[in-house]
Write a protein that holds these residues in place. Structure first.
Motif, mmCIF file in Angstrom:
data_model
loop_
_atom_site.group_PDB
_atom_site.id
_atom_site.type_symbol
_atom_site.label_atom_id
_atom_site.label_comp_id
_atom_site.label_asym_id
_atom_site.label_seq_id
_atom_site.Cartn_x
_atom_site.Cartn_y
_atom_site.Cartn_z
ATOM 1 N N GLU A 142 0.907 -0.803 0.135
ATOM 2 C CA GLU A 142 -0.064 -0.166 0.155
ATOM 3 C C GLU A 142 0.734 1.100 0.359
ATOM 4 O OE1 GLU A 142 -3.063 0.315 0.056
ATOM 5 O OE2 GLU A 142 -3.117 -2.427 -0.276
ATOM 6 N N ARG A 186 -3.948 5.861 2.643
ATOM 7 C CA ARG A 186 -4.857 4.880 2.408
ATOM 8 C C ARG A 186 -4.189 3.236 3.291
ATOM 9 N NH1 ARG A 186 -7.267 1.370 -1.042
ATOM 10 N NH2 ARG A 186 -7.588 -1.006 -1.112
ATOM 11 N N ARG A 187 -2.896 3.757 3.765
ATOM 12 C CA ARG A 187 -2.512 2.703 4.344
ATOM 13 C C ARG A 187 -2.271 2.945 5.737
ATOM 14 N NH1 ARG A 187 2.795 2.949 3.093
ATOM 15 N NH2 ARG A 187 2.966 4.293 4.429
ATOM 16 N N LEU A 191 -6.330 2.079 7.029
ATOM 17 C CA LEU A 191 -6.015 0.212 6.546
ATOM 18 C C LEU A 191 -5.929 0.502 7.879
ATOM 19 C CD1 LEU A 191 -4.995 -0.669 3.330
ATOM 20 C CD2 LEU A 191 -7.130 -1.434 3.949
ATOM 21 N N THR A 217 -15.011 -0.761 1.591
ATOM 22 C CA THR A 217 -13.584 -0.677 -0.091
ATOM 23 C C THR A 217 -12.381 -1.306 1.000
ATOM 24 O OG1 THR A 217 -14.410 0.840 -1.263
ATOM 25 C CG2 THR A 217 -12.157 -0.387 -1.225
ATOM 26 N N LEU A 218 -12.102 -0.111 1.866
ATOM 27 C CA LEU A 218 -11.148 -0.782 2.981
ATOM 28 C C LEU A 218 -11.421 -2.218 3.372
ATOM 29 C CD1 LEU A 218 -10.026 2.454 4.632
ATOM 30 C CD2 LEU A 218 -9.093 1.326 2.349
ATOM 31 N N SER A 238 -13.236 -5.123 2.403
ATOM 32 C CA SER A 238 -13.164 -5.667 1.517
ATOM 33 C C SER A 238 -11.640 -6.571 1.770
ATOM 34 C CB SER A 238 -13.789 -5.242 -0.287
ATOM 35 O OG SER A 238 -15.050 -5.029 0.570
ATOM 36 N N GLN A 239 -10.246 -5.385 1.100
ATOM 37 C CA GLN A 239 -9.134 -5.041 0.872
ATOM 38 C C GLN A 239 -8.622 -6.127 2.145
ATOM 39 O OE1 GLN A 239 -6.654 -4.455 -1.385
ATOM 40 N NE2 GLN A 239 -5.964 -6.037 -0.288
ATOM 41 N N ALA A 290 -9.845 -9.827 1.332
ATOM 42 C CA ALA A 290 -9.290 -10.181 0.708
ATOM 43 C C ALA A 290 -7.997 -10.833 1.113
ATOM 44 C CB ALA A 290 -9.034 -9.381 -0.721
ATOM 45 N N TRP A 291 -7.208 -9.839 2.410
ATOM 46 C CA TRP A 291 -5.660 -10.616 3.085
ATOM 47 C C TRP A 291 -6.062 -12.308 3.796
ATOM 48 C CZ3 TRP A 291 -3.757 -4.492 3.466
ATOM 49 C CH2 TRP A 291 -3.581 -4.635 2.184
ATOM 50 N N ALA A 315 -0.711 -4.771 5.490
ATOM 51 C CA ALA A 315 -0.805 -5.121 4.093
ATOM 52 C C ALA A 315 0.786 -5.900 4.376
ATOM 53 C CB ALA A 315 -0.071 -3.943 3.425
ATOM 54 N N THR A 328 0.080 -9.110 2.262
ATOM 55 C CA THR A 328 0.660 -9.773 0.885
ATOM 56 C C THR A 328 1.002 -10.979 1.378
ATOM 57 O OG1 THR A 328 2.378 -8.184 1.882
ATOM 58 C CG2 THR A 328 1.130 -7.631 0.366
#
Length: 407
Positions: A15, A20-21, A24, A55-56, A58-59, A62-63, A394, A398
């Motif tokens: 990120e 954004r970071r 999160l 949106t965040l 959802s990220q 996903a992680w 992140a 990742t």
């Protein structure tokens, strides 16, 4: 023995956008510290708009860092808001060396202790022995950790003066350690990034976030155990650390003019008058935890127990009177055998403090026993290991998600 598989350092954050970071990190910290929050609650707490929060989240899903469930509780007006939970597959390791054991814990995101292993020692361990014991236990867990967890690191809670910046134990008198780089030693032995800090300070932060201090901005935590008495002071929601992280040594508060010599070199320290070992002797125990001690003392009863409890509470009140006057806390949180003393004679400690402290501060504090019980030190140490991950989720997001099922 070195591990057969050493975890590789996490890759750079995926990120690059600082805003954004940061968002999160804010959402992950809120979910970690509160256990479960709805999307609506997260929107309100962060001040972000609903679309951005969605949106965040959802990220993070996903992680594999959080997961969502259908809303629970009372019916809501409008579209229901899913609840967001921390995934227990993201976890930290915790280590707490004491004079008679080294305890190792596995704590998942959300501050939940998944495993705790107490490795008893026949004598006070050296720093090298404590590190080797912890490393051996962690090595025994290696296959489980690699299969089911993403480990953020190891937090070490040490009963002594510890420099958080470098993880060096400057002096742990009960353990007999001086200038021991325990964080680096355990990093070398396990391959996991390690940090170390004073045990009572870490416990104070854990109580502030997850326990009796939740919702409070000013509190003093005081712990009594096999390695003496330590404390942590929270002022305006922040741990008071001091210039090198040594603040909170309440066990060395002066309480008696004609007192005994203390291992620190002074006389009349709180630790010399308020002692767990004396209570164990009265209870007829060779050792054990606070729960066992309290049960045994209640069963023993008698004048001897009452007199010793009252005597120790008198000296504890002197130290805490000074603390109340200096820091004006909302709460005093007592842990270990200090909580036992308070529990055996409810009301006595507050009465003694209020009779000696200044009128203003004396009217405002309440006394609580630790809400996290025997898991407190593991949760506090793990929080130290979660710090870097919470600042940049992140860094783990990742990496491949483990196979541990949630829910």
């Amino acid at each position: 023995m070195m591990p057969t598989s050493i975890p590789r350092p996490a890759p750079p954050s995926a990120e690059p956008d600082p805003s954004r970071r940061n968002n999160l990190a804010l959402l992950t910290s809120l979910i970690h510290h509160h256990g479960v929050l709805s999307r609506a609650q997260l929107t309100k707490r962060t001040g972000l708009n609903r679309s951005t929060v969605g949106t965040l989240i959802s990220q993070l899903v996903a992680w594999g860092l959080v997961y969502e469930t259908a809303p629970t509780g009372e019916a809501q007006v409008g579209r229901p808001s899913p609840e967001v939970h921390p995934c227990r597959s993201t976890a930290a390791l915790a280590v707490n060396p004491e004079i008679d054991a080294v305890t190792i814990g596995l704590v998942s995101l959300g501050g939940k202790v998944q495993r705790k292993i107490r490795f008893a020692t026949e004598r006070i361990p050296t720093a090298r022995e404590a590190v080797n014991s912890a490393a051996a236990v962690i090595e025994g867990m290696r296959s489980e950790l690699e299969a089911f967890y993403r480990i953020t690191g190891i937090g070490i809670a040490v009963p002594g003066l510890v420099n958080r910046a470098d993880g060096v134990v400057r002096h742990a008198p009960h353990l007999g350690w001086r200038n021991e780089p325990v964080a680096q030693m355990l990093t070398d032995a396990t391959g996991y990034e390690c940090s170390a800090a004073n045990d009572a300070s870490l416990a104070a932060e854990a109580e502030l976030i997850f326990g009796a201090g939740a919702g409070r901005e000013n509190l003093v935590y005081v712990n009594g155990g096999a390695s003496g008495i330590g404390g942590g002071v929270i002022c305006d929601g922040v741990l008071l650390r001091g210039a090198s992280g040594y603040a909170g040594e309440l066990g060395h508060t002066f309480v008696r003019t004609a007192g005994q010599s203390c291992h620190c070199g002074a006389t009349g320290c709180l630790e010399t008058e308020v002692s767990q070992s004396r209570l164990f002797d009265l209870a007829g125990l060779d050792g054990g935890d606070a729960t066992e001690l309290e049960r045994a003392l209640r069963n023993t009863g008698g004048t001897g127990v009452t007199e010793e409890v009252d005597r120790q509470l008198e000296y504890l009140a002197i130290a805490l009177r000074n603390t109340v006057n200096m820091f004006n806390p909302e709460a005093l949180v007592l842990d270990g055998f200090l909580g036992v003393l308070h529990g055996l004679s409810p009301g006595t400690l507050k009465r003694l403090i209020r009779s000696q402290a200044l009128d203003g501060p004396a009217d405002e504090f309440k006394i609580h026993r630790s809400a996290l019980g025997p898991d407190l030190m593991m949760i506090g140490a793990a929080e130290l290991a979660f710090t870097r991950f919470l600042a940049d989720p992140a860094s783990l997001g990742t990496l491949p998600a483990p196979a541990l099922p949630e829910g």
